[in-house]
Motif scaffolding. Sequence first.
Motif, PDB file in Angstrom:
ATOM      1  N   ARG A   1       0.870  -1.179   0.000  1.00  0.00           N
ATOM      2  CA  ARG A   1       0.000   0.000   0.000  1.00  0.00           C
ATOM      3  C   ARG A   1       0.902   1.223   0.000  1.00  0.00           C
ATOM      4  O   ARG A   1       1.874   1.286   0.756  1.00  0.00           O
ATOM      5  N   ALA A   2       0.577   2.174  -0.841  1.00  0.00           N
ATOM      6  CA  ALA A   2       1.347   3.422  -0.957  1.00  0.00           C
ATOM      7  C   ALA A   2       2.829   3.156  -1.210  1.00  0.00           C
ATOM      8  O   ALA A   2       3.696   3.920  -0.795  1.00  0.00           O
ATOM      9  N   GLY A   3       3.118   2.021  -1.845  1.00  0.00           N
ATOM     10  CA  GLY A   3       4.497   1.689  -2.177  1.00  0.00           C
ATOM     11  C   GLY A   3       5.281   0.998  -1.076  1.00  0.00           C
ATOM     12  O   GLY A   3       6.490   0.828  -1.188  1.00  0.00           O
ATOM     13  N   PHE A   4       4.606   0.583  -0.005  1.00  0.00           N
ATOM     14  CA  PHE A   4       5.285  -0.056   1.117  1.00  0.00           C
ATOM     15  C   PHE A   4       4.724  -1.447   1.366  1.00  0.00           C
ATOM     16  O   PHE A   4       3.511  -1.649   1.372  1.00  0.00           O
ATOM     17  N   ASP A   5       5.616  -2.403   1.593  1.00  0.00           N
ATOM     18  CA  ASP A   5       5.237  -3.762   1.937  1.00  0.00           C
ATOM     19  C   ASP A   5       4.678  -3.744   3.359  1.00  0.00           C
ATOM     20  O   ASP A   5       5.378  -3.327   4.296  1.00  0.00           O
ATOM     21  N   LEU A   6       3.452  -4.192   3.528  1.00  0.00           N
ATOM     22  CA  LEU A   6       2.796  -4.094   4.834  1.00  0.00           C
ATOM     23  C   LEU A   6       3.403  -5.013   5.885  1.00  0.00           C
ATOM     24  O   LEU A   6       3.447  -4.654   7.062  1.00  0.00           O
ATOM     25  N   VAL A   7       3.870  -6.177   5.482  1.00  0.00           N
ATOM     26  CA  VAL A   7       4.510  -7.077   6.454  1.00  0.00           C
ATOM     27  C   VAL A   7       5.769  -6.427   7.012  1.00  0.00           C
ATOM     28  O   VAL A   7       6.006  -6.431   8.225  1.00  0.00           O
ATOM     29  N   MET A   8       6.574  -5.846   6.140  1.00  0.00           N
ATOM     30  CA  MET A   8       7.807  -5.194   6.591  1.00  0.00           C
ATOM     31  C   MET A   8       7.507  -3.966   7.442  1.00  0.00           C
ATOM     32  O   MET A   8       8.175  -3.742   8.459  1.00  0.00           O
ATOM     33  N   LEU A   9       6.515  -3.196   7.053  1.00  0.00           N
ATOM     34  CA  LEU A   9       6.152  -2.010   7.826  1.00  0.00           C
ATOM     35  C   LEU A   9       5.691  -2.403   9.221  1.00  0.00           C
ATOM     36  O   LEU A   9       6.091  -1.797  10.220  1.00  0.00           O
ATOM     37  N   ASP A  10       4.887  -3.435   9.301  1.00  0.00           N
ATOM     38  CA  ASP A  10       4.407  -3.937  10.591  1.00  0.00           C
ATOM     39  C   ASP A  10       5.568  -4.431  11.449  1.00  0.00           C
ATOM     40  O   ASP A  10       5.719  -4.023  12.604  1.00  0.00           O
ATOM     41  N   SER A  11       6.419  -5.270  10.877  1.00  0.00           N
ATOM     42  CA  SER A  11       7.499  -5.855  11.677  1.00  0.00           C
ATOM     43  C   SER A  11       8.545  -4.810  12.074  1.00  0.00           C
ATOM     44  O   SER A  11       9.043  -4.838  13.203  1.00  0.00           O
ATOM     45  N   ASP A  12       8.877  -3.898  11.177  1.00  0.00           N
ATOM     46  CA  ASP A  12       9.859  -2.864  11.515  1.00  0.00           C
ATOM     47  C   ASP A  12       9.346  -1.960  12.635  1.00  0.00           C
ATOM     48  O   ASP A  12      10.072  -1.664  13.587  1.00  0.00           O
ATOM     49  N   THR A  13       8.105  -1.528  12.518  1.00  0.00           N
ATOM     50  CA  THR A  13       7.534  -0.640  13.535  1.00  0.00           C
ATOM     51  C   THR A  13       7.461  -1.350  14.885  1.00  0.00           C
ATOM     52  O   THR A  13       7.886  -0.802  15.909  1.00  0.00           O
ATOM     53  N   ALA A  14       6.949  -2.568  14.880  1.00  0.00           N
ATOM     54  CA  ALA A  14       6.837  -3.332  16.128  1.00  0.00           C
ATOM     55  C   ALA A  14       8.213  -3.592  16.741  1.00  0.00           C
ATOM     56  O   ALA A  14       8.359  -3.563  17.969  1.00  0.00           O
ATOM     57  N   ALA A  15       9.219  -3.813  15.908  1.00  0.00           N
ATOM     58  CA  ALA A  15      10.564  -4.072  16.425  1.00  0.00           C
ATOM     59  C   ALA A  15      11.110  -2.852  17.162  1.00  0.00           C
ATOM     60  O   ALA A  15      11.673  -2.994  18.254  1.00  0.00           O
ATOM     61  N   TRP A  16      10.934  -1.649  16.594  1.00  0.00           N
ATOM     62  CA  TRP A  16      11.435  -0.449  17.272  1.00  0.00           C
ATOM     63  C   TRP A  16      10.696  -0.208  18.587  1.00  0.00           C
ATOM     64  O   TRP A  16      11.307   0.176  19.582  1.00  0.00           O
ATOM     65  N   VAL A  17       9.405  -0.469  18.601  1.00  0.00           N
ATOM     66  CA  VAL A  17       8.639  -0.314  19.846  1.00  0.00           C
ATOM     67  C   VAL A  17       9.135  -1.323  20.884  1.00  0.00           C
ATOM     68  O   VAL A  17       9.357  -0.976  22.044  1.00  0.00           O
ATOM     69  N   SER A  18       9.337  -2.554  20.455  1.00  0.00           N
ATOM     70  CA  SER A  18       9.824  -3.596  21.358  1.00  0.00           C
ATOM     71  C   SER A  18      11.198  -3.244  21.930  1.00  0.00           C
ATOM     72  O   SER A  18      11.445  -3.422  23.131  1.00  0.00           O
ATOM     73  N   ILE A  19      12.084  -2.738  21.102  1.00  0.00           N
ATOM     74  CA  ILE A  19      13.418  -2.334  21.562  1.00  0.00           C
ATOM     75  C   ILE A  19      13.298  -1.212  22.591  1.00  0.00           C
ATOM     76  O   ILE A  19      13.975  -1.226  23.625  1.00  0.00           O
ATOM     77  N   TRP A  20      12.428  -0.251  22.323  1.00  0.00           N
ATOM     78  CA  TRP A  20      12.212   0.861  23.248  1.00  0.00           C
ATOM     79  C   TRP A  20      11.752   0.338  24.615  1.00  0.00           C
ATOM     80  O   TRP A  20      12.244   0.757  25.653  1.00  0.00           O
TER      81      TRP A  20
END
Length: 107
Positions: A31-50
Amino acid sequence: MSKVTALGEVQRLYQEFMKLPFPPRLAGADRAGFDLVMLDSDTAAWVSIWIKNGGELEARGRSGLLRCIARLDQVMPVLSETDHPEYWHRLYEVARLVADSPQAATT
């Protein structure tokens, strides 16, 4: 919001979010040029690290999180009801809380 309050709120919301299944129809979707699986996992990973770092992100982590938020800003307006927008809004809410939290970045 204090750092301790922010950490507790993010932990609670993240735990709730992690109980949600990733919308199976969206595996491999773009969607909008972004892979949704990667967007989900990348965002969740940064939150988890925080969370694991007690409410801290290094400059690289903060930059990565802000990049994910900017992508979510582009993706969310083009989602249809079949794309489970509530899932993405919850992810966005948690990511924004992290980005807006006190001392979200360290050097």
